[in-house]
Scaffold this motif. Structure first.
Motif, mmCIF file in Angstrom:
data_model
loop_
_atom_site.group_PDB
_atom_site.id
_atom_site.type_symbol
_atom_site.label_atom_id
_atom_site.label_comp_id
_atom_site.label_asym_id
_atom_site.label_seq_id
_atom_site.Cartn_x
_atom_site.Cartn_y
_atom_site.Cartn_z
ATOM 1 N N THR A 145 -1.110 -4.735 4.405
ATOM 2 C CA THR A 145 0.344 -5.105 4.231
ATOM 3 C C THR A 145 0.749 -5.691 3.001
ATOM 4 O O THR A 145 -0.065 -5.880 2.340
ATOM 5 C CB THR A 145 0.290 -5.966 5.488
ATOM 6 N N PRO A 146 2.217 -5.761 3.016
ATOM 7 C CA PRO A 146 2.631 -6.231 1.758
ATOM 8 C C PRO A 146 2.125 -7.581 1.551
ATOM 9 O O PRO A 146 2.069 -8.477 2.547
ATOM 10 C CB PRO A 146 4.176 -6.269 1.968
ATOM 11 N N SER A 147 2.066 -8.295 0.310
ATOM 12 C CA SER A 147 1.562 -9.563 0.098
ATOM 13 C C SER A 147 2.018 -10.073 -1.205
ATOM 14 O O SER A 147 2.443 -8.963 -2.116
ATOM 15 C CB SER A 147 0.202 -9.677 0.299
ATOM 16 N N VAL A 148 1.955 -11.215 -1.525
ATOM 17 C CA VAL A 148 2.268 -11.754 -2.881
ATOM 18 C C VAL A 148 1.045 -12.407 -3.407
ATOM 19 O O VAL A 148 -0.036 -12.792 -2.728
ATOM 20 C CB VAL A 148 3.493 -12.559 -2.670
ATOM 21 N N VAL A 149 1.039 -12.358 -4.867
ATOM 22 C CA VAL A 149 -0.042 -13.021 -5.522
ATOM 23 C C VAL A 149 0.279 -14.248 -6.310
ATOM 24 O O VAL A 149 1.431 -14.291 -6.783
ATOM 25 C CB VAL A 149 -0.618 -11.829 -6.566
ATOM 26 N N ILE A 150 -0.552 -15.406 -6.289
ATOM 27 C CA ILE A 150 -0.198 -16.637 -6.589
ATOM 28 C C ILE A 150 -0.780 -16.716 -7.878
ATOM 29 O O ILE A 150 -2.185 -16.759 -7.796
ATOM 30 C CB ILE A 150 -0.033 -17.834 -5.394
ATOM 31 N N SER A 200 0.915 -1.065 -0.058
ATOM 32 C CA SER A 200 -0.060 0.080 0.063
ATOM 33 C C SER A 200 1.114 1.500 -0.092
ATOM 34 O O SER A 200 2.070 1.011 0.346
ATOM 35 C CB SER A 200 -1.026 0.030 1.277
ATOM 36 N N TYR A 201 0.365 2.385 -0.401
ATOM 37 C CA TYR A 201 1.081 3.709 -0.328
ATOM 38 C C TYR A 201 0.148 4.696 0.421
ATOM 39 O O TYR A 201 -1.055 4.714 0.430
ATOM 40 C CB TYR A 201 1.337 4.079 -1.631
ATOM 41 N N GLN A 202 0.955 5.763 0.989
ATOM 42 C CA GLN A 202 0.041 6.892 1.390
ATOM 43 C C GLN A 202 0.151 8.032 0.520
ATOM 44 O O GLN A 202 -0.799 8.943 0.348
ATOM 45 C CB GLN A 202 0.743 7.301 2.894
ATOM 46 N N ASP A 203 1.150 8.093 -0.147
ATOM 47 C CA ASP A 203 1.449 9.072 -1.223
ATOM 48 C C ASP A 203 2.137 8.311 -2.485
ATOM 49 O O ASP A 203 3.341 8.124 -2.542
ATOM 50 C CB ASP A 203 2.567 10.144 -0.842
ATOM 51 N N ARG A 204 1.208 8.348 -3.499
ATOM 52 C CA ARG A 204 1.641 7.510 -4.624
ATOM 53 C C ARG A 204 2.796 8.193 -5.409
ATOM 54 O O ARG A 204 3.611 7.357 -6.005
ATOM 55 C CB ARG A 204 0.324 7.546 -5.673
ATOM 56 N N GLU A 205 2.906 9.452 -5.539
ATOM 57 C CA GLU A 205 3.989 10.044 -6.343
ATOM 58 C C GLU A 205 5.555 9.842 -5.566
ATOM 59 O O GLU A 205 6.321 9.359 -6.146
ATOM 60 C CB GLU A 205 3.794 11.446 -6.598
ATOM 61 N N SER A 213 -6.327 3.313 3.102
ATOM 62 C CA SER A 213 -7.617 3.641 3.480
ATOM 63 C C SER A 213 -7.878 3.310 4.925
ATOM 64 O O SER A 213 -7.780 2.086 5.448
ATOM 65 C CB SER A 213 -8.527 2.993 2.564
ATOM 66 N N ALA A 214 -8.519 4.177 5.279
ATOM 67 C CA ALA A 214 -9.069 3.970 6.878
ATOM 68 C C ALA A 214 -10.134 3.331 7.109
ATOM 69 O O ALA A 214 -10.497 2.509 8.064
ATOM 70 C CB ALA A 214 -9.428 5.443 7.645
ATOM 71 N N ASP A 215 -10.836 2.959 5.818
ATOM 72 C CA ASP A 215 -12.018 2.050 5.668
ATOM 73 C C ASP A 215 -11.697 0.744 5.544
ATOM 74 O O ASP A 215 -12.206 -0.278 5.764
ATOM 75 C CB ASP A 215 -12.847 2.446 4.377
ATOM 76 N N MET A 216 -10.378 0.095 5.411
ATOM 77 C CA MET A 216 -9.763 -1.065 4.969
ATOM 78 C C MET A 216 -9.282 -1.594 6.231
ATOM 79 O O MET A 216 -8.139 -1.039 6.775
ATOM 80 C CB MET A 216 -9.028 -1.078 3.780
ATOM 81 N N PRO A 217 -9.419 -3.084 6.437
ATOM 82 C CA PRO A 217 -8.528 -3.307 7.821
ATOM 83 C C PRO A 217 -6.965 -3.221 7.449
ATOM 84 O O PRO A 217 -6.738 -3.621 6.300
ATOM 85 C CB PRO A 217 -9.169 -5.100 7.645
ATOM 86 N N MET A 236 -8.757 2.010 -12.400
ATOM 87 C CA MET A 236 -8.183 0.935 -12.006
ATOM 88 C C MET A 236 -7.866 1.386 -10.456
ATOM 89 O O MET A 236 -6.669 0.898 -9.758
ATOM 90 C CB MET A 236 -6.858 0.727 -12.638
ATOM 91 N N GLY A 237 -8.191 2.391 -9.634
ATOM 92 C CA GLY A 237 -8.074 2.268 -8.343
ATOM 93 C C GLY A 237 -6.858 3.272 -8.071
ATOM 94 O O GLY A 237 -6.517 3.032 -6.843
ATOM 95 N N HIS A 238 -6.481 3.928 -9.115
ATOM 96 C CA HIS A 238 -5.329 4.893 -8.819
ATOM 97 C C HIS A 238 -3.915 3.674 -8.332
ATOM 98 O O HIS A 238 -3.185 4.379 -7.695
ATOM 99 C CB HIS A 238 -5.228 5.710 -7.999
#
Length: 137
Positions: A83-88, A18-23, A74-78, A44-46
């Motif tokens: 946290t960092p994750s991998v996609v399988i 996740s990011y707080q500041d994309r740039e 997002s404060a609305d997301m658990p 695409m959700g920025h």
């Protein structure tokens, strides 16, 4: 080393953070590691797409260089979803969901279609780690 019979070996194909500041995040990973970044739009959700290699590994090195991406915090997301994750990568997302549940994991919802990418669903493994599975289009 063991593997379960009749289950395809499914590689890690992507990672997410996740990011707080994309740039700021794009500038950091570009400057620190030379990664290429692409900022996707609202549709695409920025998302911040990260390319970590433009070719596969060198001879003798492990195969399968992967890219990744970042999404807005997002404060609305658990918290565990940020946290960092991998996609399988999996050949069949529904079959993989069944295997995750049978092995003691928790699938978080139903697959969502990512246009031009595939069917995606996050899960939590038996150790509390958040990961995701993706059946490419």
């Amino acid at each position: 080393m063991t593997a379960s019979a009749n289950i395809p070996m499914c590689p890690v194909i992507h990672f997410e953070m996740s990011y707080q500041d994309r740039e700021r995040a794009a500038a950091f990973y570009s400057a620190a590691f030379g990664w290429q970044t692409q900022m996707l739009g609202a549709d695409m959700g920025h998302y911040l797409l990260l390319t970590t290699a433009t070719t596969d590994a060198k001879p003798g090195a492990p195969a399968g260089a992967i890219g990744g991406g970042m999404f807005a915090r997002s404060a609305d997301m658990p918290e565990h979803m940020q946290t960092p994750s991998v996609v399988i990568g999996v050949p069949d997302v529904l079959a993989a969901m069944t295997r995750v549940r049978a092995a003691g994991g928790q699938v978080l919802g139903e697959p969502m279609t990512i246009p031009g990418v595939g069917e995606y669903v996050p899960f939590i493994d038996t150790e509390g780690n958040r990961l995701s599975i993706l059946q490419p289009s």
